[in-house]
Design an enzyme around this catalytic site. Structure first.
Site, mmCIF file in Angstrom:
data_model
loop_
_atom_site.group_PDB
_atom_site.id
_atom_site.type_symbol
_atom_site.label_atom_id
_atom_site.label_comp_id
_atom_site.label_asym_id
_atom_site.label_seq_id
_atom_site.Cartn_x
_atom_site.Cartn_y
_atom_site.Cartn_z
ATOM 1 N N PHE A 180 7.985 45.432 74.934
ATOM 2 C CA PHE A 180 7.906 45.923 73.552
ATOM 3 C C PHE A 180 7.624 44.740 72.616
ATOM 4 O O PHE A 180 8.297 43.706 72.699
ATOM 5 C CB PHE A 180 9.226 46.601 73.181
ATOM 6 C CG PHE A 180 9.160 47.381 71.906
ATOM 7 C CD1 PHE A 180 8.643 48.663 71.884
ATOM 8 C CD2 PHE A 180 9.618 46.831 70.727
ATOM 9 C CE1 PHE A 180 8.587 49.389 70.698
ATOM 10 C CE2 PHE A 180 9.559 47.551 69.534
ATOM 11 C CZ PHE A 180 9.043 48.832 69.523
ATOM 12 N N ASP A 227 16.738 44.054 78.154
ATOM 13 C CA ASP A 227 16.702 44.960 77.010
ATOM 14 C C ASP A 227 16.840 46.380 77.556
ATOM 15 O O ASP A 227 16.027 46.824 78.374
ATOM 16 C CB ASP A 227 15.384 44.789 76.237
ATOM 17 C CG ASP A 227 15.379 45.586 74.932
ATOM 18 O OD1 ASP A 227 16.026 46.661 74.888
ATOM 19 O OD2 ASP A 227 14.724 45.145 73.978
ATOM 20 N N TYR A 253 19.277 54.277 68.374
ATOM 21 C CA TYR A 253 18.657 55.498 67.828
ATOM 22 C C TYR A 253 17.754 56.221 68.817
ATOM 23 O O TYR A 253 17.149 57.224 68.464
ATOM 24 C CB TYR A 253 17.889 55.171 66.535
ATOM 25 C CG TYR A 253 16.880 54.040 66.625
ATOM 26 C CD1 TYR A 253 15.658 54.222 67.229
ATOM 27 C CD2 TYR A 253 17.175 52.782 66.102
ATOM 28 C CE1 TYR A 253 14.741 53.191 67.316
ATOM 29 C CE2 TYR A 253 16.268 51.739 66.176
ATOM 30 C CZ TYR A 253 15.056 51.944 66.788
ATOM 31 O OH TYR A 253 14.165 50.916 66.882
ATOM 32 N N LYS A 254 17.655 55.716 70.054
ATOM 33 C CA LYS A 254 16.821 56.408 71.047
ATOM 34 C C LYS A 254 17.703 57.380 71.835
ATOM 35 O O LYS A 254 18.150 58.382 71.286
ATOM 36 C CB LYS A 254 16.122 55.374 71.911
ATOM 37 C CG LYS A 254 15.079 54.594 71.098
ATOM 38 C CD LYS A 254 14.478 53.425 71.821
ATOM 39 C CE LYS A 254 13.446 52.748 70.918
ATOM 40 N NZ LYS A 254 13.099 51.390 71.375
ATOM 41 N N ARG A 287 2.735 59.828 75.254
ATOM 42 C CA ARG A 287 4.074 59.526 75.765
ATOM 43 C C ARG A 287 5.016 60.700 75.512
ATOM 44 O O ARG A 287 5.086 61.211 74.398
ATOM 45 C CB ARG A 287 4.565 58.275 75.038
ATOM 46 C CG ARG A 287 5.741 57.599 75.666
ATOM 47 C CD ARG A 287 5.982 56.272 74.992
ATOM 48 N NE ARG A 287 6.503 56.452 73.650
ATOM 49 C CZ ARG A 287 7.399 55.646 73.074
ATOM 50 N NH1 ARG A 287 7.860 54.595 73.744
ATOM 51 N NH2 ARG A 287 7.818 55.862 71.854
HETATM 52 C C1 LIG Z 1 12.771 50.509 70.440
HETATM 53 C C2 LIG Z 1 12.793 49.115 70.960
HETATM 54 C C3 LIG Z 1 13.176 48.064 70.127
HETATM 55 C C4 LIG Z 1 13.478 48.333 68.676
HETATM 56 O O1 LIG Z 1 13.886 47.218 68.003
HETATM 57 P P1 LIG Z 1 14.377 47.369 66.472
HETATM 58 O O2 LIG Z 1 14.916 46.051 66.158
HETATM 59 O O3 LIG Z 1 15.379 48.475 66.451
HETATM 60 O O4 LIG Z 1 13.205 47.758 65.654
HETATM 61 C C5 LIG Z 1 13.239 46.796 70.665
HETATM 62 N N1 LIG Z 1 12.931 46.575 71.975
HETATM 63 C C6 LIG Z 1 12.554 47.575 72.793
HETATM 64 C C7 LIG Z 1 12.235 47.282 74.212
HETATM 65 C C8 LIG Z 1 12.461 48.868 72.305
HETATM 66 O O5 LIG Z 1 12.071 49.855 73.105
#
Ligand SMILES: *Cc1c(COP(=O)(O)O)cnc(C)c1O
Length: 425
Positions: free
Chosen positions: A130, A199, A224-225, A384
């Site tokens: 990401f 992560d 939030y996921k 997705r």
């Molecule tokens: C959704 C996601 C994030 C989100 O990071 P924020 O700091 O909340 O914007 C970070 N890393 C991964 C791998 C994600 O899927």
């Protein structure tokens, strides 16, 4: 024999987790396949948030830090998340964003590596990680004189040369849904003398995770996921207890101080994970996050993460089979591994042309997935679809694929309104 709508309804009727759907508000005529990006709203959240606002803030005012447990909230919610990721009580805090927490743990890992193994100045990650993870790592490498190396998944083992300080990976890939073997990859990193940072943004609440059994060093994840904590919910951070007290993290705010209310001019870090807190935490958001985490823990009585995982795989298997049976001949590819051991809780389809517009046409029909842009043949444009077993049923999967079939067959995705890009895809 091909699957029918009746088959899907029968599977819902027999699903022991079916009742959990009642914990959520799902809008009518909506198949919500984007819980991997923003989890659905728990029905308990509006009343809880209203209570924090009107009673705790409105009436109890500043006493709430003591009387309503505000000060303990990051650790309290952290302990609940800990149960989902194989972490001991008292080793997780819910705080800040994933990006910010990544900055903290990566900084700590660099300190640790510099102290124990000073020759190691490289960090390895995946090219399709990401982007925010890669941006944070890139910026921190510039600050600290480290170097970031990006590789493809099959190149990870050979990239772990004796100058590597940290291997930083996302457990389930946000684009493809491919999942790493956490214990095996962690062992490989350790054999090469590197620290392992995971992560868990697409893992926590989605797939079974055991950080302790895998013997990982650091982990961050998203609220939030699949934890359903609401837009911009606090994220979480875990540090293995063997490392937690060895270094400060650089965002050494007063909420990470050993005795913040002595107001001393100098910093003295709290013991353990508490030092990974920075400043005053958002109570309204933490209350909503607790509602979300509680929806996942509600599965405990029905088999917990193992049962959620079984249903998640059944849902993604069904989606893949139905796309194969009903959408053949339209140039769709599958980016998600068929092997269960390598699959998270989402399915990603590829299409050379029109992926964004197809997703928009599906959204107009109430089937909410999302689009992720690719940049070459290996990393193609992606449609997705996330499957949250707490609230997605087998009949939902049927309707999603039926709408996809109709969108492809009719060519309606070619209409201009589906081909204009929004700011957030
Ligand atoms: C959704 C996601 C994030 C989100 O990071 P924020 O700091 O909340 O914007 C970070 N890393 C991964 C791998 C994600 O899927």
């Amino acid at each position: 024999m091909n699957t029918t709508l009746q088959d899907c309804r029968a599977r819902d009727a027999q699903d022991p987790l079916r009742a959990l759907r009642e914990l959520f508000h799902i809008p009518n005529n909506t198949v919500y396949l984007d819980g991997n990006s923003l989890g659905a709203m728990p029905r308990s959240a509006p009343a809880r948030v209203a209570d924090v606002v009107t009673r705790e803030w409105g009436a109890d005012l500043i006493q709430s830090w003591n009387t309503n447990g505000w000060f303990q909230m990051p650790g309290k919610v952290g302990d609940k998340i800990a149960r989902l990721i194989g972490a001991a009580p008292g080793t997780v805090v819910a705080t800040d964003s994933t990006s910010v927490n990544l900055f903290k743990v990566l900084s700590a890992a660099f300190h640790l590596a510099s102290a124990d193994k000073p020759g190691r100045k490289r960090i390895v990650s995946e090219r399709s990680n990401f982007p925010t993870d890669l941006y944070i790592a890139e910026a921190l490498c510039k600050e600290r004189g480290f170097e970031l190396q990006l590789v493809e998944p099959e190149e990870i083992a050979t990239a772990l040369t004796p100058d590597v300080a940290v291997l930083m990976l996302t457990h389930v890939n946000y684009r493809t849904g491919a999942m790493h073997d956490m214990p095996a990859v962690t062992a490989t990193a350790h054999q090469a003398g590197a620290l392992m940072l995971w992560d868990l943004a697409h893992s926590a609440g989605a797939v079974p995770v055991d950080l302790t059994a895998a013997d990982a060093d650091y982990a961050v994840g998203c609220g939030y996921k699949y934890l359903n904590g609401g837009p911009g919910a606090p994220a979480f951070v875990w540090v293995h207890p063997r490392h937690a007290d060895r270094f400060w993290q650089p965002l050494a705010g007063w909420w990470g101080h050993a005795t913040p209310f002595e107001f001393t001019p100098d910093y003295r870090p709290a013991a353990g994970i508490t030092r990974y807190q920075c400043g005053t935490q958002p109570m309204i958001s933490l209350a909503a996050l607790e509602c979300g985490v509680d929806t996942v823990l509600a599965a405990d009585a029905l088999g917990g993460m193992a049962a959620l995982r079984r249903k998640s795989l059944a849902l993604t298997d069904l989606f893949i089979a139905l796309v194969h049976e009903r959408c053949d001949g339209h140039g769709l590819g599958l980016a998600t591994p068929l092997d269960h051991a390598q699959r998270g809780s989402q399915v990603c389809l590829t299409k050379d042309e029109g992926a964004y517009a197809i997703v928009q046409a599906l959204i107009a029909r109430g089937v909410i997935g999302d689009f992720r842009a690719g940049d070459d043949q290996r990393h193609k444009d992606i449609l997705r679809f996330g499957f949250t077993p707490l609230y997605i049923g087998f009949e939902d999967v049927w309707h999603a694929v039926e709408h996809l079939r109709q969108v492809l067959q009719s060519g309606e995705w070619q209409r201009p309104e589906f081909n204009t890009k929004h700011a957030v895809t």
